[in-house]
Design a protein around this motif. Structure first.
Motif, PDB file in Angstrom:
ATOM      1  N   MET A 111       0.861  -1.178   0.000  1.00 14.02           N
ATOM      2  CA  MET A 111       0.000   0.000   0.000  1.00 14.02           C
ATOM      3  C   MET A 111       0.903   1.236   0.000  1.00 14.02           C
ATOM      4  SD  MET A 111      -3.067   1.322   0.327  1.00 14.02           S
ATOM      5  CE  MET A 111      -4.093  -0.084   0.752  1.00 14.02           C
ATOM      6  N   PRO A 112       0.713   2.190  -0.930  1.00 11.11           N
ATOM      7  CA  PRO A 112       1.554   3.400  -0.877  1.00 11.11           C
ATOM      8  C   PRO A 112       1.155   4.272   0.313  1.00 11.11           C
ATOM      9  CG  PRO A 112      -0.066   3.583  -2.629  1.00 11.11           C
ATOM     10  CD  PRO A 112      -0.214   2.204  -2.062  1.00 11.11           C
ATOM     11  N   LEU A 113       2.130   5.040   0.829  1.00  7.62           N
ATOM     12  CA  LEU A 113       1.822   6.002   1.885  1.00  7.62           C
ATOM     13  C   LEU A 113       1.356   7.280   1.211  1.00  7.62           C
ATOM     14  CD1 LEU A 113       4.902   5.430   4.183  1.00  7.62           C
ATOM     15  CD2 LEU A 113       2.587   4.597   4.509  1.00  7.62           C
ATOM     16  N   ARG A 114       0.319   7.901   1.774  1.00  6.16           N
ATOM     17  CA  ARG A 114      -0.256   9.068   1.106  1.00  6.16           C
ATOM     18  C   ARG A 114      -0.331  10.245   2.073  1.00  6.16           C
ATOM     19  NH1 ARG A 114      -4.147   4.846  -1.050  1.00  6.16           N
ATOM     20  NH2 ARG A 114      -3.525   4.560  -3.211  1.00  6.16           N
ATOM     21  N   ASP A 115       0.525  11.220   1.882  1.00  3.50           N
ATOM     22  CA  ASP A 115       0.438  12.523   2.531  1.00  3.50           C
ATOM     23  C   ASP A 115       0.210  12.414   4.042  1.00  3.50           C
ATOM     24  OD1 ASP A 115       0.472  15.276   2.593  1.00  3.50           O
ATOM     25  OD2 ASP A 115      -1.707  15.434   2.341  1.00  3.50           O
ATOM     26  N   ILE A 116       1.175  11.823   4.745  1.00  3.54           N
ATOM     27  CA  ILE A 116       1.054  11.659   6.189  1.00  3.54           C
ATOM     28  C   ILE A 116       1.711  12.845   6.893  1.00  3.54           C
ATOM     29  CG2 ILE A 116       1.812  10.259   8.144  1.00  3.54           C
ATOM     30  CD1 ILE A 116       1.453   7.818   6.398  1.00  3.54           C
ATOM     31  N   ASN A 147      -2.756  -1.678   5.462  1.00  5.52           N
ATOM     32  CA  ASN A 147      -3.134  -0.320   5.090  1.00  5.52           C
ATOM     33  C   ASN A 147      -1.942   0.644   5.141  1.00  5.52           C
ATOM     34  OD1 ASN A 147      -5.982   0.218   4.332  1.00  5.52           O
ATOM     35  ND2 ASN A 147      -6.331  -1.041   6.135  1.00  5.52           N
ATOM     36  N   GLY A 148      -0.740   0.108   5.117  1.00  2.75           N
ATOM     37  CA  GLY A 148       0.443   0.962   5.076  1.00  2.75           C
ATOM     38  C   GLY A 148       1.329   0.844   6.308  1.00  2.75           C
ATOM     39  N   GLN A 149       0.991  -0.086   7.218  1.00  3.52           N
ATOM     40  CA  GLN A 149       1.777  -0.234   8.446  1.00  3.52           C
ATOM     41  C   GLN A 149       3.237  -0.583   8.156  1.00  3.52           C
ATOM     42  OE1 GLN A 149      -1.305  -1.373   8.088  1.00  3.52           O
ATOM     43  NE2 GLN A 149      -2.441  -1.214   9.988  1.00  3.52           N
ATOM     44  N   ASP A 150       3.444  -1.599   7.322  1.00  7.39           N
ATOM     45  CA  ASP A 150       4.815  -2.034   7.030  1.00  7.39           C
ATOM     46  C   ASP A 150       5.578  -0.925   6.331  1.00  7.39           C
ATOM     47  OD1 ASP A 150       4.089  -4.417   8.097  1.00  7.39           O
ATOM     48  OD2 ASP A 150       3.786  -5.430   6.184  1.00  7.39           O
ATOM     49  N   GLU A 151       4.882  -0.231   5.427  1.00  7.39           N
ATOM     50  CA  GLU A 151       5.529   0.824   4.665  1.00  7.39           C
ATOM     51  C   GLU A 151       5.914   1.987   5.580  1.00  7.39           C
ATOM     52  OE1 GLU A 151       2.810  -0.780   3.821  1.00  7.39           O
ATOM     53  OE2 GLU A 151       3.306  -1.748   1.925  1.00  7.39           O
ATOM     54  N   LEU A 152       5.035   2.307   6.543  1.00  5.36           N
ATOM     55  CA  LEU A 152       5.336   3.411   7.460  1.00  5.36           C
ATOM     56  C   LEU A 152       6.570   3.063   8.292  1.00  5.36           C
ATOM     57  CD1 LEU A 152       4.596   6.121   8.686  1.00  5.36           C
ATOM     58  CD2 LEU A 152       3.080   4.957  10.269  1.00  5.36           C
ATOM     59  N   LEU A 153       6.624   1.836   8.784  1.00  7.56           N
ATOM     60  CA  LEU A 153       7.791   1.448   9.567  1.00  7.56           C
ATOM     61  C   LEU A 153       9.048   1.514   8.709  1.00  7.56           C
ATOM     62  CD1 LEU A 153       8.365  -0.692  12.409  1.00  7.56           C
ATOM     63  CD2 LEU A 153       9.657  -1.408  10.427  1.00  7.56           C
ATOM     64  N   ALA A 154       8.939   1.040   7.462  1.00  8.39           N
ATOM     65  CA  ALA A 154      10.116   1.042   6.587  1.00  8.39           C
ATOM     66  C   ALA A 154      10.570   2.467   6.298  1.00  8.39           C
ATOM     67  CB  ALA A 154       9.792   0.312   5.287  1.00  8.39           C
ATOM     68  N   LEU A 203      10.203   5.069   8.270  1.00 10.68           N
ATOM     69  CA  LEU A 203      10.785   5.667   9.470  1.00 10.68           C
ATOM     70  C   LEU A 203      12.137   5.049   9.804  1.00 10.68           C
ATOM     71  CD1 LEU A 203       7.637   6.059  11.734  1.00 10.68           C
ATOM     72  CD2 LEU A 203       8.875   7.831  10.508  1.00 10.68           C
ATOM     73  N   SER A 204      12.276   3.737   9.570  1.00 16.51           N
ATOM     74  CA  SER A 204      13.522   3.076   9.948  1.00 16.51           C
ATOM     75  C   SER A 204      14.627   3.368   8.947  1.00 16.51           C
ATOM     76  CB  SER A 204      13.315   1.564  10.043  1.00 16.51           C
ATOM     77  OG  SER A 204      13.141   1.033   8.747  1.00 16.51           O
ATOM     78  N   GLY A 205      14.254   3.771   7.734  1.00 14.50           N
ATOM     79  CA  GLY A 205      15.253   4.059   6.715  1.00 14.50           C
ATOM     80  C   GLY A 205      15.429   2.952   5.704  1.00 14.50           C
ATOM     81  N   GLU A 206      14.645   1.867   5.848  1.00  8.59           N
ATOM     82  CA  GLU A 206      14.720   0.792   4.851  1.00  8.59           C
ATOM     83  C   GLU A 206      14.212   1.279   3.508  1.00  8.59           C
ATOM     84  OE1 GLU A 206      12.984  -3.043   6.038  1.00  8.59           O
ATOM     85  OE2 GLU A 206      13.055  -2.181   8.035  1.00  8.59           O
ATOM     86  N   MET A 207      13.258   2.211   3.569  1.00  5.04           N
ATOM     87  CA  MET A 207      12.677   2.745   2.342  1.00  5.04           C
ATOM     88  C   MET A 207      12.942   4.243   2.382  1.00  5.04           C
ATOM     89  SD  MET A 207       8.716   2.245   1.339  1.00  5.04           S
ATOM     90  CE  MET A 207       7.816   3.593   2.064  1.00  5.04           C
ATOM     91  N   LEU A 208      13.650   4.764   1.385  1.00  3.41           N
ATOM     92  CA  LEU A 208      13.969   6.190   1.390  1.00  3.41           C
ATOM     93  C   LEU A 208      12.835   6.970   0.745  1.00  3.41           C
ATOM     94  CD1 LEU A 208      17.753   6.074   0.545  1.00  3.41           C
ATOM     95  CD2 LEU A 208      16.625   6.105   2.751  1.00  3.41           C
ATOM     96  N   THR A 209      12.667   8.208   1.201  1.00  2.38           N
ATOM     97  CA  THR A 209      11.590   9.041   0.677  1.00  2.38           C
ATOM     98  C   THR A 209      12.186  10.311   0.086  1.00  2.38           C
ATOM     99  OG1 THR A 209      11.351  10.052   2.830  1.00  2.38           O
ATOM    100  CG2 THR A 209       9.923   8.195   2.348  1.00  2.38           C
ATOM    101  N   SER A 210      11.327  11.162  -0.454  1.00  2.00           N
ATOM    102  CA  SER A 210      11.812  12.424  -1.011  1.00  2.00           C
ATOM    103  C   SER A 210      12.294  13.315   0.125  1.00  2.00           C
ATOM    104  CB  SER A 210      10.700  13.126  -1.774  1.00  2.00           C
ATOM    105  OG  SER A 210      10.091  12.228  -2.653  1.00  2.00           O
ATOM    106  N   PRO A 211      13.242  14.230  -0.162  1.00  2.00           N
ATOM    107  CA  PRO A 211      13.797  15.077   0.902  1.00  2.00           C
ATOM    108  C   PRO A 211      12.719  15.915   1.578  1.00  2.00           C
ATOM    109  CG  PRO A 211      14.988  15.373  -1.169  1.00  2.00           C
ATOM    110  CD  PRO A 211      13.833  14.491  -1.468  1.00  2.00           C
ATOM    111  N   GLY A 212      12.908  16.161   2.861  1.00  2.00           N
ATOM    112  CA  GLY A 212      12.023  17.060   3.591  1.00  2.00           C
ATOM    113  C   GLY A 212      10.806  16.392   4.195  1.00  2.00           C
ATOM    114  N   MET A 213      10.595  15.111   3.941  1.00  2.00           N
ATOM    115  CA  MET A 213       9.374  14.466   4.437  1.00  2.00           C
ATOM    116  C   MET A 213       9.521  13.989   5.875  1.00  2.00           C
ATOM    117  SD  MET A 213       8.026  12.282   1.233  1.00  2.00           S
ATOM    118  CE  MET A 213       7.177  13.074  -0.138  1.00  2.00           C
ATOM    119  N   ILE A 214      10.727  13.557   6.249  1.00  2.00           N
ATOM    120  CA  ILE A 214      10.924  13.037   7.604  1.00  2.00           C
ATOM    121  C   ILE A 214      11.973  13.899   8.307  1.00  2.00           C
ATOM    122  CG2 ILE A 214      11.588  11.032   8.966  1.00  2.00           C
ATOM    123  CD1 ILE A 214      10.803   9.302   6.606  1.00  2.00           C
TER     124      ILE A 214
END
Lengths: 506, 306
Positions: free
Chosen positions: A269-274, A292-299, A301-312
């Protein structure tokens, strides 16, 4: 009771090397009765129902169905005798359609087109909307469970076994499931209901058998017994309720600004505008139905999945592009849901597993060389502090029971003094007393100024420990609200209500 | 260079023959992988089938008995893989590689006294007047029965996987062996049958090389067709018809480069010889961009813990 019981178990015993899973277990179920089977993990509930379903052969004892000896050699025989089972895990095929999944669980399955007709008919009758042509991998947890229930109902079972059916459902979905079960029971189908959610059992079941360490330790009528009494029969001792002193949260530690990200997995599930802020000393509980995005949210936050700059943003520093190791060094620790294979490497020893996440913060690595002595001391400290039952730190992670490994995995992060700890399902599959210990550890951590993000499917747990509660639904996070005083209805609405339940009329 | 030396009719008829060993090996492996097992021993089972078929055909004088022996030989060799991976729960990749090496060695040993012998010929099917139709006749109706059997096998595999309960169970075992086990299906038994089917098909493919395509025995004569079959299954996204297409593409380019060599094209022979492998894989990679088709349990060891 003078009636012939539908199912009568006498003295069932089953031993595995080193452990007696069932020891002289007897119980009987009348037609139309909803019978609860209560017990902690490892109490022998699963083994007992596997014997009834023909997956496991008892070493001793006998079973009778309507007074006739009943000894199914395989699930096929049990199904033919009228036993249906809804599994907790592992019994659906993601890549196949609903109709194909159902056909696989039936003897003499009709042609797929006729079967689709029957599926529609049964789903209308029992208020379980489901389209036969959809691929199971795309379904929500509640819908998957409907697939399993309909698969059983199509065989017109006399006894329906349900193994932890509500652990993945929203409160509204639970309500609909209960209506279905009551309707079945009124039609004379007996239900054997396995759960550790006591309030549900009190609402639904006519009678209960309580197992502890493979033995029947009591029977009761749930409606007339308090949840606390049943829990204490299950555990065999008085339960400690986690406690905490009220405290005002400190500075903002973590800030998510419009966090959006694609899921790395095909069925994810993609994360959407949290958007959310977490402060020092605060526990934010995140609920929602699994997937509903639990695994993705953890990833994320932990850094397993990188996001665009400025989001975290962590302590006013943008960490979006940092991987897990630098984040750990800064104090962002995490414990993912999957114990074996994600949180811990199954075939490595506890010492090695301690080394894997604690190398940076506990100085177990010096100039590129590993300090195994220090790692072992750290592992021993975890084992001691968190009461992990294992012969020693040299044992492989795989050899620990689920609950003990969970204590180890959580303890390993807690003892590294995190500034931010993210946990997913911290007490999943853990028995009641160990779960209480883990929750207490999380509360103590918050007390000492750590910010916590606790993702869980267990709403009672979240209500118990969270300061604020938010729900994930389709990758979106609802606005967090103070946990105190939230009602079940409000939580259900935050979780997105009942998925596709609007058309259900029971 | 004289491209007019290439006869298009003979060319097409030739590439149908060139593709057939690949079709057999790949369709067998497709069934094996659909059941969730990865058997890298295709090359070994093919070459074993090639010598079993060759030796039997020479000794009995009957090519059909030869093909039967090839299927049996491939299936028997695959039982070794069954024992290693389904009984002893060994790693599938290592076991498959071992099977290939073992098959190559075993076939060399068995084939020592058969080098330089000509096998009996399998006659083409007599289609009567059909073979006299211009262009279509010589292309489609001048082949032996095994070639048609290969095409029929692809169609049958497709139909069984898509429409029958047996096919559904096979796919289910490959998708989630735990779930299949929980429903009471015999995972190990189903996989054993699939692996033996794969072995028999690989054996037939090997014998097609030694009895029809090349008609002689030389060591290592399968020359990597088994490996191409493995790649073909993946890049065909486990879809039988796409697999057939890939096999014809490979066969076509093989035949074309042979013809080009014959016509004396000014490209070094080595480049021509490698072209079928390269082009087949490139085309299939482009075709197979829908990635989700792999059986979810492919290559994972199943252990029933109850």
């Amino acid at each position: 009771m003078t009636e012939t019981p539908l199912l009568d178990l006498k003295g069932l015993t089953k031993a595995y090397p080193g452990v007696i899973a069932n020891d002289d277990v007897s119980l009987s179920i009348q037609p139309g009765e909803v019978h609860a089977l209560l017990g902690e993990n490892g109490a022998g509930k699963s083994t007992l129902v596997k014997m009834i379903y023909g997956l496991v052969k008892p070493d001793a004892g006998s079973m009778q169905m309507f007074g006739v000896p009943f000894a199914p050699a395989e699930p096929r025989a049990a199904r033919a005798a009228g036993v249906g089972m809804v599994f907790q895990h592992f019994s659906l095929f993601d890549a196949l359609t609903v109709a194909e999944n159902i056909a696989l669980g039936m003897e003499n399955a009709p042609k797929l087109r006729d079967l689709s007709q029957q599926i529609r008919h049964v789903s209308d009758t029992y208020g379980l909307p489901l389209s036969p042509d959809r691929v199971v991998g795309d379904l929500s947890a509640g819908e998957r469970q409907r697939v399993e229930i309909i698969r059983c109902l199509l065989q017109e079972p006399k006894l329906l076994i349900m193994d932890e059916p509500t652990s993945v459902l929203t409160p509204q979905e639970v309500e609909i499931l209960f209506k279905t079960l009551r309707k079945l029971s009124a039609e004379g189908t007996a239900i054997l209901y396995i759960s550790h959610k006591l309030e549900e059992i009190r609402a639904l079941c006519d009678s209960a058998t309580i197992l502890r360490l493979g033995k029947v330790v009591g029977e009761c009528t749930p409606a007339e017994t308090s949840a606390r009494d049943m829990a204490e029969m299950m555990v065999g001792k008085l339960l400690q309720t986690p406690t905490r002193a009220g405290k005002t949260p400190g500075d903002v530690v973590l800030e998510l600004k419009g966090l959006s990200a694609q899921s790395p997995s095909a069925f994810g599930m993609p994360l959407r505008d949290i958007n959310v802020e977490v402060r020092a000393g605060e526990i934010i509980g995140i609920g929602g139905v699994a997937g509903n995005g639990q695994d993705e949210l953890l990833a994320a936050l932990s850094g397993e999945m990188l996001t665009s700059p400025g989001m975290i943003v962590f302590k006013e520093r943008d960490v979006s592009l940092l991987g897990p190791t630098p984040r750990r060094a800064m104090g962002i620790l995490s414990a993912p849901e999957e114990r074996l294979g994600h949180a811990a490497a199954p075939d490595m020893s506890l010492t090695e597993n301690a080394m894997l996440t604690a190398a940076a913060r506990e100085r177990l690595e010096k100039g590129g060389l590993l300090d195994w002595g220090a790692a072992q001391r750290f592992a021993e400290k975890i084992i001691e502090t968190f009461d992990v039952r294992t012969p020693g730190p040299g044992n492989a992670a795989r050899s620990l029971s689920g609950g003990n490994l969970q204590k180890f995995v959580i303890g390993r992060e807690v003892l590294q003094r995190p500034d931010l700890l993210v946990v997913n399902q911290p007490t999943w599959g853990v028995d009641a007393s160990a779960a209480a210990a883990i929750r207490q550890a999380l509360l103590d951590l918050a007390e000492n100024g750590t910010a916590l993000v606790v993702i869980s499917q267990d709403l009672d747990e979240l209500m118990e420990i969270s300061d604020r509660f938010a729900a994930l639904n389709e990758g979106r996070l609802s606005a967090p609200r103070p946990a105190q005083g939230l009602t079940v209805e409000e939580i259900g609405l935050m979780m997105g209500g009942a998925h596709g339940m609007e058309v259900a009329h029971v | 260079m004289d491209l007019s030396a290439i006869n298009p009719i003979l060319f097409v008829a030739g590439f149908l023959v060139a593709a057939t060993p690949l079709i057999f090996a790949a369709i067998g492996e497709l069934v094996v992988e659909k059941s969730g097992t990865l058997n890298l021993g295709v090359e070994g089972m093919m070459i074993t089938g090639a010598i079993c078929g060759f030796a039997t055909a020479v000794e009995t004088g009957s090519p059909m008995l030869g093909f039967a022996a090839a299927a049996v030989g491939g299936a028997v060799l695959s039982l070794l893989f069954v024992f290693l991976t389904q009984v002893a729960l060994a790693n599938q990749v290592a076991s498959g590689l071992a099977l290939t090496l073992f098959g190559l060695g075993l076939s060399a040993l068995l084939g020592q006294s058969y080098v330089g012998i000509k096998p009996p010929r399998l006659p083409d099917i007599n289609f009567g007047p059909l073979a006299d139709i211009p262009v279509v006749g010589p292309i489609l109706f001048t082949h032996d029965i095994i070639l048609y059997l290969g095409i029929a096998l692809v169609a049958a595999t497709w139909a069984v996987l898509k429409f029958t309960r047996a096919g559904l169970i096979l796919r289910a075992v490959g998708e989630s062996h735990d779930a299949a086990h929980a429903l009471g299906y015999k995972v190990v038994r189903i996989r054993t049958l699939a692996i033996m089917f794969g072995g028999a098909c690989a054996g037939l493919g090997g014998a097609y090389i030694s009895l029809i395509r090349v008609p002689q025995w030389t060591e290592g004569m399968t020359a990597g067709v088994g490996w191409i079959a493995l790649a073909l299954v993946v890049f065909a996204s486990w879809k039988p018809w796409r697999l057939l297409l890939g096999a014809y593409l490979f066969g076509g380019i093989t035949q074309l480069q042979l013809n080009l060599q014959g016509a004396g094209v000014a490209i070094p022979v080595e480049y021509l010889a490698m072209s079928p492998y390269l082009i087949t894989i490139i085309v299939l990679v482009i075709l197979s961009r829908d990635k989700s088709a792999a059986p979810a349990c492919l290559g994972r060891t199943f252990h029933a813990s109850s």
